[in-house]
Design a protein around this motif. Sequence first.
Motif, PDB file in Angstrom:
ATOM      1  N   GLU A   1       0.837  -1.571   0.065  1.00  0.00           N
ATOM      2  CA  GLU A   1      -0.152  -0.386   0.050  1.00  0.00           C
ATOM      3  C   GLU A   1       0.703   1.398   0.500  1.00  0.00           C
TER       4      GLU A   1
ATOM      5  N   VAL B   1      -6.083  -2.802  -8.807  1.00  0.00           N
ATOM      6  CA  VAL B   1      -6.224  -4.183  -8.066  1.00  0.00           C
ATOM      7  C   VAL B   1      -7.596  -4.973  -8.329  1.00  0.00           C
TER       8      VAL B   1
ATOM      9  N   PHE C   1      -2.234  -4.740   3.455  1.00  0.00           N
ATOM     10  CA  PHE C   1      -3.549  -3.267   3.695  1.00  0.00           C
ATOM     11  C   PHE C   1      -3.937  -2.790   4.764  1.00  0.00           C
TER      12      PHE C   1
ATOM     13  N   LEU D   1      -3.290  -5.604  -3.449  1.00  0.00           N
ATOM     14  CA  LEU D   1      -2.816  -4.799  -2.784  1.00  0.00           C
ATOM     15  C   LEU D   1      -2.096  -4.767  -1.641  1.00  0.00           C
TER      16      LEU D   1
END
Length: 709
Positions: free
Chosen positions: A579, A623, A608, A605
């Motif tokens: 991220e 994503v 996260f 991602l």
Amino acid sequence: MSAEPDGPEGRVRRLTTIWSRAVYPVTSTSLPRAEFEERLLPLAHRLSRALRAHSFDAGEARAVGAALVEAHGTDPEVLARTLDCVDAYLVLYCGDDSPQDQLRMRSSRLQHAMAAGYAQALRERTLAEQESIAQAALRAQGVVAEALHASEARFRAVFEGAAIGIGIADLDGNVLQVNGALQRMFGVSESTMRGRKVRDWTHPEDAPQTWRLYEELVRGERDHYHVEKAFNRTDGTALWTNLTVSLLRDADGTPQYQMAMLEDTTERRLLHLRLRYEATHDALTGLPNRTLFFERLEKALAAGEGQRFGLCYLDLDGFKAINDSLGHAAGDRLLVEVADRLQSCTTAPGEMVARLGGDEFVALTTGRDTERTVEELAERIGNALLTPVGIDGRDLLVRGSLGIVEGPAGERTAAEVLRSADITMYRAKSAGGNRAELADPEADARAITRHGLTTALPSALERGEFFIEYQPLVHLGDGTVSGAEALVRWLHPQHGVLGPDRFIPLAEHTGLIVPLGRWVLEESIRQARAWREKTAGPLRINVNLSPCQLTHPGLVQDTVDILERAGVTPDALCLEVTESALIGADDGLLKPLRRLAEMGVDIALDDFGTGYSNLANLRRLPVSVLKLDRSFTQGMQQYPADPVDLKIVEGIVSLAHSLDLAVTVEGVETSAQADQLRLLGCDTAQGWYYARPGPPEHLHTLALADATG
């Protein structure tokens, strides 16, 4: 055929003419100037080639310096005029299209090498001459003694005709006779010298053995001795000589007189001192350089019991930006000003400051109380840099990162001390700069290990020391294995198996992450194909993508090529990007990810929830999977689960599904976590509850827990 005036040969010829006109008057050559110029021509060619050579060769310039001595250029002025000539004209007449700064730097290095070669050749010649003089003294002893016994006229001829200074004294040290050469050396008349005693010529720099050897000679215990000795002239200057003193005996062998033979080495010594100074001092700032600093530091570290040392290693913050924006001339003036300020900080006995190179300086303090004095020295250095430096109408703020090392003498080598100071300085710079840090042995050890790993990385990839372990990704609905994450490891010859946290940051710093990442992707895709050939259902492979790889222009093409060579479709690959790497990412950074996503590659991602990205940004990111960080599952290990964590995970899962994103959870270690995550609607999970990372052949033989309970 004469050379074209503006051609390369013509320009070298012009350089040679200027050179010969400059040095010919101060040589002792018997050649006419035209012939002497021809002798210099091949030397000029060697300098021209060395200036333009692809790699620097100090040997060429040293050979030129030695050749000057062979050409009877033994007067120190020959070297001085040669260096001036080379500095002014070599780049002008022999430079090519290379940048002027680069050529000037090469010319400066050539001059230093020439001086070194000249000094070495002159020293060897001097040693040979000293031996010749010593032998001549022995022969002269016999000749003079024979002349004394045979004929006063013969003695006078030998005595007065000698090119070196000769004096005769009785055994009580009364000077009886001196020849003209000796009078000219001292600049006084014969009558003045004949009124003196040998002991009057004691000098503060006399070697310890000088007068012991003298006493042994006048007692008849030795026939001669040879020393280097200084004398004080009447005008206050020093006369340095190679001195040979011999005992003269009568026909019966009884000692009668002592005879001294002196060769004037003053100018040769001054040249040696000048070359020594140039070799041990920085040409720009005049400060001691690395060579002299190491000599002083080694001496400090070899001091006796109870002695200590303190060292401050300074690196200027932002100096490169000043050099790049204002030019090297402004940068040089800044360094000179900083050097002057640092020198004013080290005025106490046992203190010195040196320039190690570039914008790096080092200050040394010695004594018994350096724990206190080194802190005071560091404070003075910091205060000296507070006032801006005025250059070309600009006030430049000077800041520096300081590494401080202090300790007792005798425990470490100079190289170890400087390495510790360097590591500590970089620790200060990494912490934001404009600060001082004190050396820490544990931090030093970690930095040394990091450095060793960094230097070993390239060859480790070539030697195949990296390998990949795979951790299963489990579908929470039915407990089946849906894929695996590829986790690279390093089997280091000394440190054993290293996890990615030990070497990935180093690979990113050095740029090796690109070839290493390409290798991991290639191996993982090959393994994915092998799994698909063995199983009925498709298995997806997750590969981590470094932020450095995101900016590499070959990312998309490399991925396409690897997939095509392996015969694997893009939907078998999921690339995980943290991220933090995508926070504030512009379209340029997202473009390669979008292209990969359009091809069918999943983009996850990773971690996260650990960053500070706006959830609204998820809509613009290409994503298809959110990987929740393990910190969200820690509160679910006990019963009942942390209600705050449950609400957060529930909200994220709801948001993700509304955006058509799958949710994977990391760090699942208990059945309670797995059950709770399944109820919250998470799609897949990984963690030690299911399996630890392992070799690829174990992936389908692991005893997986029943995720459905």
